[in-house]
Scaffold this active site. Structure first.
Site, PDB file in Angstrom:
ATOM      1  CD  GLU A 327      -8.293   6.759  -7.264  1.00 33.46           C
ATOM      2  OE1 GLU A 327      -8.436   7.087  -6.211  1.00 33.46           O
ATOM      3  OE2 GLU A 327      -8.645   7.430  -8.552  1.00 33.46           O
ATOM      4  CB  CYS A 328     -12.167   3.036 -11.530  1.00 32.78           C
ATOM      5  SG  CYS A 328     -13.819   2.660 -12.485  1.00 32.78           S
ATOM      6  N   GLY A 329     -10.601   1.920 -13.340  1.00 37.71           N
ATOM      7  CA  GLY A 329      -9.909   1.189 -14.722  1.00 37.71           C
ATOM      8  C   GLY A 329      -8.621   0.847 -14.451  1.00 37.71           C
ATOM      9  CE1 TYR A 331      -8.895  -4.349  -7.595  1.00 36.03           C
ATOM     10  CE2 TYR A 331     -11.281  -3.582  -7.752  1.00 36.03           C
ATOM     11  CZ  TYR A 331     -10.181  -4.354  -7.248  1.00 36.03           C
ATOM     12  OH  TYR A 331     -10.694  -5.567  -6.338  1.00 36.03           O
ATOM     13  CB  THR A 427     -10.575   1.241  -4.644  1.00 39.63           C
ATOM     14  OG1 THR A 427      -9.862   2.411  -5.230  1.00 39.63           O
ATOM     15  CG2 THR A 427      -9.773   1.264  -3.458  1.00 39.63           C
TER      16      THR A 427
END
Length: 436
Positions: A327-329, A331, A427
């Site tokens: 997720e985010c970082g 990802y 994501t």
């Protein structure tokens, strides 16, 4: 029954978090059990709440969660003497389009639960106008009750007197006025406050804030203004499916943005969480059946992550047979490379082709509704996931198959689709709940 309040303000940066922590610690010091919540998708403040109260805090969110989920989450206040919900941004600030049961505004939670609002007002650069702002917030939406006001950063006794008189004329109680006090300023960085676990002195800061607020605020009057509240019976648990039975969870200063209610829901469903530290060059537990890399600050540790060959090789080996999600970082770390703020390119794990850069920062912020085009850990193709995105990275390349069609809160399709390749998915949004 608990004395319950929502702490809000006209805008961000007025002092909601400091006042929440100070009140929580001051009442705890009096022997009261204090339970905090965070309204909205902030994943940093709950850790500060826990440091102040000694009890875990969770997010409640009217855009992403249904009413039953919110009722379930606030039920942890059953045995508390005082319940405080810290708001996000200004009292009525949310998105333009309604989500599951609201716009994400703090006012949604206050009205839904029947908790009065304690306003923090910063009258810097004004005097009587502060009363007009408070009165406008009080009268803007039927169904809300304003408990009163705490003034923050008053310039002088004369300034305080002017504001107090105006608020009295408007029929608004003032519980106290705080002079400027630099010693209780919480350090910040680009995604918000420096995390509680990174501050060795956080206990001392909260103690000083509690002492200072107790000196200038009538704590007994604030408690008398609160609502006597008993939680409703929860009709269901959280609508969260764990991504696996044994979850290897990256957890350190670079991977720390996880909503507490998500971890609790995974455990409640019988999953076991196995933390490991990529910054310490550790690899996922060999017995895990899935690996989850949450967001955080990989851009501040990109050189270390790139140098930790044991972690990168171990994650690649894990992904040959089992799913890995970021997720985010997280990802970004699953991607091919990350360029830091100094323009230095760092090799990441290469499980996805994503290339990101912080050399030219651009803020991405807002709620996200994703319709999965393919499965990801814990969710099947076609699932509708609600989450929140907040980062400053720029996508240089996102070459893999899109994981989802992602919409913002207005329904517009956005470019941050997430990616999938083999066993790896990722994501940019942080998952909050699944539509069911």
């Amino acid at each position: 029954m608990a004395a319950s309040l929502v702490i809000s303000a006209p805008a961000s940066g007025v002092g909601k978090t400091t006042l929440t922590l100070a009140l929580a610690r001051a009442w705890r010091n009096r022997g009261l059990k204090v339970q905090c919540f965070k309204s909205g998708p902030d994943y940093i403040d709950p850790a500060f709440h826990a440091a102040a109260t000694g009890r875990a805090s969770v997010n409640v969110d009217s855009w992403a969660m249904d009413r039953a989920t919110i009722v379930h989450l606030v039920g942890r206040g059953t045995d508390a003497d005082v319940v405080l919900a810290e708001g996000s941004m200004g009292l009525f600030d949310g998105v333009a389009a309604r989500g599951v049961c609201g716009t994400g505004a703090t006012a949604d939670i206050a009205e839904m639960l029947g908790w009065p609002v304690l306003l923090v007002i910063d009258p810097s650069g004004q005097a009587q106008t502060a009363a007009a702002i408070a009165a406008g917030l009080r009268d803007y939406r039927a169904g809300l009750r304003l408990a009163g006001v705490v003034l923050n950063r008053v310039a002088s006794p004369r300034h305080e007197d002017l504001v107090r008189r105006a608020l009295a004329d408007a029929g608004i109680a003032v519980f106290g006025a705080l002079p400027r006090h630099a010693e209780i300023s919480l350090p910040k960085r680009h995604l918000g406050l420096v995390q509680a676990e990174e501050q060795a002195e956080i206990g001392g800061l909260i103690d000083e804030a509690a002492r200072f607020v107790a000196e200038h605020v009538d704590l007994d009057a604030v408690l008398r203004s609160a609502a006597a509240w008993s939680p409703e019976p929860a009709v269901k648990g959280l609508n969260v499916t764990p991504p696996g039975q044994r979850i290897a969870l990256a957890r350190d200063a670079a991977f720390s943005f996880v909503y507490p209610h998500m971890l609790e829901a995974w455990r409640a469903a019988g999953a076991e969480i196995l933390p490991f530290s990529p910054l310490a060059d550790e690899t996922p537990d060999a017995s895990a059946d899935v690996c989850w890399l949450p967001g955080g600050y990989p851009e501040l540790h990109a050189g270390k992550i790139a140098a930790n060959a044991h972690f990168r090789g171990g994650l690649r080996a894990f992904a040959e047979t089992r799913p890995v999600h970021g997720e985010c970082g997280g990802y970004m770390v699953l991607g091919a490379g990350l360029t830091d703020a100094d323009g230095i390119h760092h090799e990441m794990t290469g499980l996805l082709g994503l290339e990101t850069s912080f050399a030219k920062r651009r803020m991405h912020l807002g709620y996200r509704l994703a319709e999965l085009a393919a499965p990801m850990p814990g969710h099947q193709a076609g699932a509708r996931l609600r989450g929140h995105e907040f980062h400053y990275s720029t996508i240089v390349a996102q070459p893999d198959t899109p994981l989802a069609v992602v919409h913002d809160a207005t329904g517009a399709v956005i470019a941050e689709t997430g990616s999938r390749r083999g066993q790896a998915t990722g994501t940019f949004f942080h998952l909050i709940a699944e539509d069911r």
